[in-house]
Write an enzyme that holds these catalytic residues in place. Structure first.
Site, PDB file in Angstrom:
ATOM      1  N   HIS A  50      27.776 119.377  77.459  1.00  0.00           N
ATOM      2  CA  HIS A  50      28.609 119.749  76.534  1.00  0.00           C
ATOM      3  C   HIS A  50      29.457 121.193  77.153  1.00  0.00           C
ATOM      4  O   HIS A  50      30.375 121.774  77.145  1.00  0.00           O
ATOM      5  CB  HIS A  50      28.851 119.786  75.465  1.00  0.00           C
ATOM      6  CG  HIS A  50      29.498 118.461  74.885  1.00  0.00           C
ATOM      7  ND1 HIS A  50      29.108 118.049  73.958  1.00  0.00           N
ATOM      8  CD2 HIS A  50      29.792 117.655  75.110  1.00  0.00           C
ATOM      9  CE1 HIS A  50      29.590 116.500  73.312  1.00  0.00           C
ATOM     10  NE2 HIS A  50      30.209 116.305  74.543  1.00  0.00           N
ATOM     11  N   GLU A  59      38.772  99.496  93.604  1.00  0.00           N
ATOM     12  CA  GLU A  59      37.046  99.856  92.879  1.00  0.00           C
ATOM     13  C   GLU A  59      36.267  99.486  93.185  1.00  0.00           C
ATOM     14  O   GLU A  59      34.882  99.376  93.620  1.00  0.00           O
ATOM     15  CB  GLU A  59      37.393 100.712  92.242  1.00  0.00           C
ATOM     16  CG  GLU A  59      37.496 100.570  90.826  1.00  0.00           C
ATOM     17  CD  GLU A  59      37.391 101.106  89.368  1.00  0.00           C
ATOM     18  OE1 GLU A  59      36.617 102.474  89.607  1.00  0.00           O
ATOM     19  OE2 GLU A  59      37.880 100.566  88.932  1.00  0.00           O
ATOM     20  N   ASP A 104      33.765 104.814  91.982  1.00  0.00           N
ATOM     21  CA  ASP A 104      32.852 103.588  92.443  1.00  0.00           C
ATOM     22  C   ASP A 104      33.014 102.565  93.669  1.00  0.00           C
ATOM     23  O   ASP A 104      32.484 102.079  94.204  1.00  0.00           O
ATOM     24  CB  ASP A 104      34.103 102.491  90.706  1.00  0.00           C
ATOM     25  CG  ASP A 104      33.295 102.927  89.477  1.00  0.00           C
ATOM     26  OD1 ASP A 104      32.025 102.599  89.669  1.00  0.00           O
ATOM     27  OD2 ASP A 104      33.862 102.998  88.782  1.00  0.00           O
ATOM     28  N   CYS A 112      42.398 108.800  93.462  1.00  0.00           N
ATOM     29  CA  CYS A 112      42.414 108.690  91.842  1.00  0.00           C
ATOM     30  C   CYS A 112      40.962 109.436  91.308  1.00  0.00           C
ATOM     31  O   CYS A 112      40.189 109.910  90.621  1.00  0.00           O
ATOM     32  CB  CYS A 112      42.701 108.223  91.003  1.00  0.00           C
ATOM     33  SG  CYS A 112      42.234 106.744  90.679  1.00  0.00           S
TER      34      CYS A 112
HETATM   35  C1  PEP Z   1      36.847 105.694  90.048  1.00  0.00           C
HETATM   36  O1  PEP Z   1      35.790 104.710  90.014  1.00  0.00           O
HETATM   37  O2  PEP Z   1      37.261 106.457  91.627  1.00  0.00           O
HETATM   38  C2  PEP Z   1      37.897 105.944  88.908  1.00  0.00           C
HETATM   39  C3  PEP Z   1      38.493 107.000  89.188  1.00  0.00           C
HETATM   40  O3  PEP Z   1      37.312 106.323  88.023  1.00  0.00           O
HETATM   41  P1  PEP Z   1      35.849 106.508  86.880  1.00  0.00           P
HETATM   42  O4  PEP Z   1      35.459 108.228  87.995  1.00  0.00           O
HETATM   43  O5  PEP Z   1      36.850 106.935  85.903  1.00  0.00           O
HETATM   44  O6  PEP Z   1      35.252 105.159  87.059  1.00  0.00           O
HETATM   45 MG    MG Z   2      35.885 104.226  88.063  1.00  0.00          MG
END
Ligand code: PEP
Ligand code: MG
Length: 578
Positions: free
Chosen positions: A195, A439, A463, A510
């Site tokens: 944290h 992903e 992922d 993302c």
């Molecule tokens: C990803 O897997 O790229 C993603 C944006 O989701 P998270 O990191 O929350 O698994």
């Molecule tokens: Mg993900």
């Protein structure tokens, strides 16, 4: 040249200052047996210590500046909640009574038992949560044992400009130190997920964690230089090194000032193409950060953070309230709310719904699979998201799709929930766009099919890379294999972007790759025109977009995609970035 220590760079930036080496009080806790007539008094003393600890935390909480970038409050609230939890409030009382022992000893026994449970957990995030127990217990013990306040607890600025060298830090301590204007942190323990580290990053304080024996090797008051990117700590640097780091520090400041000016500028390439730059959010308070960097929307709202670190699941109204906070705060900008992605690296507090004993949690019941298995949990969230859609440009995004039948099941549930809301006379957007994350490699390979069924797609590289390369995203031992530029990964990304283009379905990215400027030009060249990232990266990416020429990048990206040699790919990407 003085000493060079290395650790993990957990919060970037260069800092130069005098070391303030803080040795946490070492508590010598002895057990002693109380005469029976003093037991009630000891229990009262323990309860009073709990109340004082709570008061102290609330006081620190009250002083959190309103514009603090992330939800620091929630870290402190977790600690306040722990003080109320029977594990820390009732069990020690029972021990004092049953063993007729002193309060500090009772608390120590319970601390050891709780820490033992956390240490036995597989999940690295949860394992580090034992630190929270230690921080809270430490605060109570200081009160019970009448220790004098620490220097950072004073209300003056005596630590301004200092580099704090500590064993470990609680969120409350780091906040107090920040308020005194410290320059940087060096910690012996802690990693990227502690944290205090998360706080340092969001407060923009350079920090290096995991520097073994830092308190032994760094003399109090010595001049130290911190490089929070490289994870370096220079002790007593010579003039030459100091000049070098001072120049880098000035350079960094200039860069940050330059970037801040881009906030209200459009993200347009040199050849006139507008690129959408949105932000990823996790906590309602991230809104401040979104505004500070001028994000044009939210490309990923990670809703699981609403569910983690708490005893009970949030109900529909609480979820609605959290979503509306961002929806209203962003005044009409698109907000992409991702349905629950619990499981694997994102666990509920010590409790894994439906996935006890999974040998491969990342391949197990997580994300949309878990939601479909737990329809009442999922329906509650679908209702909250749909209700939020009546108040702004809400889009819903499904994580971890691996086959079209999952999407069909989600759509079926969405239709049912819409019908329910209609019957109850509640408002929602009938046309709320529904998108999916790409992903899982199979989803990327079938992106043409998903593109026809979804309103938008977003590539989750965190992922996608993990699954494509069979490389656990949080296992340091295989970190060296985790490579966004692996030709296999690039092909999956390319397939997804191309499928979106063919079907006229917008494609965004993302994952972390979208916020890393090393990859921006390559992705632009591959045709990606929507990026969503941590707000702290947005202005940097905007500066790259503004300095790019798409026509040139397209040709070079084609070359990269034809390559299979990693060195050649790296060289080409360097050339694109030159
Ligand atoms: C990803 O897997 O790229 C993603 C944006 O989701 P998270 O990191 O929350 O698994
Ligand atoms: Mg993900």
């Amino acid at each position: 040249m003085g000493l060079i220590l290395t650790g993990v760079g957990v919060s970037k930036g260069i800092a130069i200052g005098n070391a303030c080496v803080l040795n946490r009080d070492q508590f010598e806790i002895n057990e002693y047996v109380l005469p029976k007539h003093l037991v009630a008094e000891e229990v009262a003393r323990f309860r009073q210590a709990l109340a004082t600890a709570k008061k102290q935390l609330k006081e620190i909480h009250r002083k959190i500046p309103r514009n603090t970038p992330i939800d620091i409050a929630s870290f402190l609230e977790t600690h306040v909640l722990m003080l109320d939890d029977s594990a820390l409030s009732d069990v020690p009382v029972r021990l004092i009574k049953s063993q007729q022992c002193n309060a500090a000893w009772a608390l120590k026994q319970q601390r050891d038992a709780l820490v033992g449970v956390f240490e036995a957990m597989d999940d690295p995030y949860l394992r580090t949560r034992k630190d929270d127990i230690d921080h809270v217990v430490h605060r109570i013990l200081r009160i019970l044992l009448n220790h004098a306040p620490q220097p950072f607890e004073a209300s003056d600025n005596r630590l301004a400009g200092c580099v704090m060298v500590v064993g470990d830090l609680s969120p409350a301590d780091s906040l107090l130190m920040h308020q005194q204007g410290i320059a940087a942190f060096v910690t012996e323990s802690g990693g990227v997920t502690s944290h205090a580290t998360i706080l340092a990053r969001s407060l923009g304080i350079p920090a290096v964690a995991g520097v073994r024996h830092a308190r032994r090797d760094i003399p109090h008051n010595a001049v130290v230089v911190i490089d929070g990117q490289q994870g370096l700590v220079l002790v007593d640097p010579d003039e030459h090194a100091l000049r070098y780091f001072r120049a880098r520090q000035r350079e960094e400041k200039r860069y940050v000032t330059q970037l801040a000016k881009l906030k209200d500028q459009p993200a347009v390439t040199r050849d006139g193409v507008t690129i959408t730059l949105q932000a990823n959010v996790e906590l309602p308070d991230d809104l401040h950060a979104l505004k500070r960097v001028g994000a044009t929307g939210v490309g990923l709202y990670r809703t699981e953070f609403l569910f983690m670190n708490r005893a009970q699941l949030p109900n529909e109204d609480e979820q609605l309230h959290a979503y509306l906070h961002i929806v209203r705060g962003m005044k009409g900008a698109p907000i992409t709310i991702r349905t629950l992605d619990l499981g694997a690296d994102k666990m509920l507090n010590g409790y894994r719904i439906g996935m006890q004993g999974a040998t491969n949690p990342a391949l197990g019941l997580r994300a949309v699979r878990l939601c479909l298995k737990e329809p009442s949990l999922f329906r509650t969230q679908l209702r909250a998201i749909l209700r939020a859609s009546a108040h702004g440009a809400v889009r819903m995004m499904i994580p971890m799709l691996s086959a079209p039948h999952e999407l069909a099941q989600v759509m079926h549930l969405v239709d049912q929930v819409k019908q329910e809301l209609k019957e109850e006379g509640r408002k929602y957007d009938e046309k709320m766009p529904i998108g999916g994350m790409i992903e899982v490699p199979a989803a990327a390979l079938m992106a043409d099919v998903f593109a026809r069924q979804l309103d938008f797609m977003s590539i989750g590289t965190n992922d996608l890379i993990q699954y494509a390369l069979a490389t656990d995203r949080i296992d340091e031992a295989v970190n060296y294999l985790y490579n966004p530029l692996h030709p296999g990964v690039l092909r999956l990304i390319d397939m997804t972007i191309s499928a979106g283009r063919e079907a006229n379905t917008p494609v965004a990215m993302c994952g972390e790759m979208a916020g890393d400027k090393r990859y921006t030009r390559l992705l632009l060249g591959m045709g990606l025109n929507q990026f969503s990232m941590h707000p702290a990266m947005l202005l940097e990416i905007k500066s790259v977009v503004q300095a790019s020429n798409l026509a040139e990048l397209r040709k070079m990206a084609r070359k990269v995609l034809r390559c299979s040699d990693p060195d050649e790919i790296n060289a080409l990407v360097d050339k694109m970035n030159a």
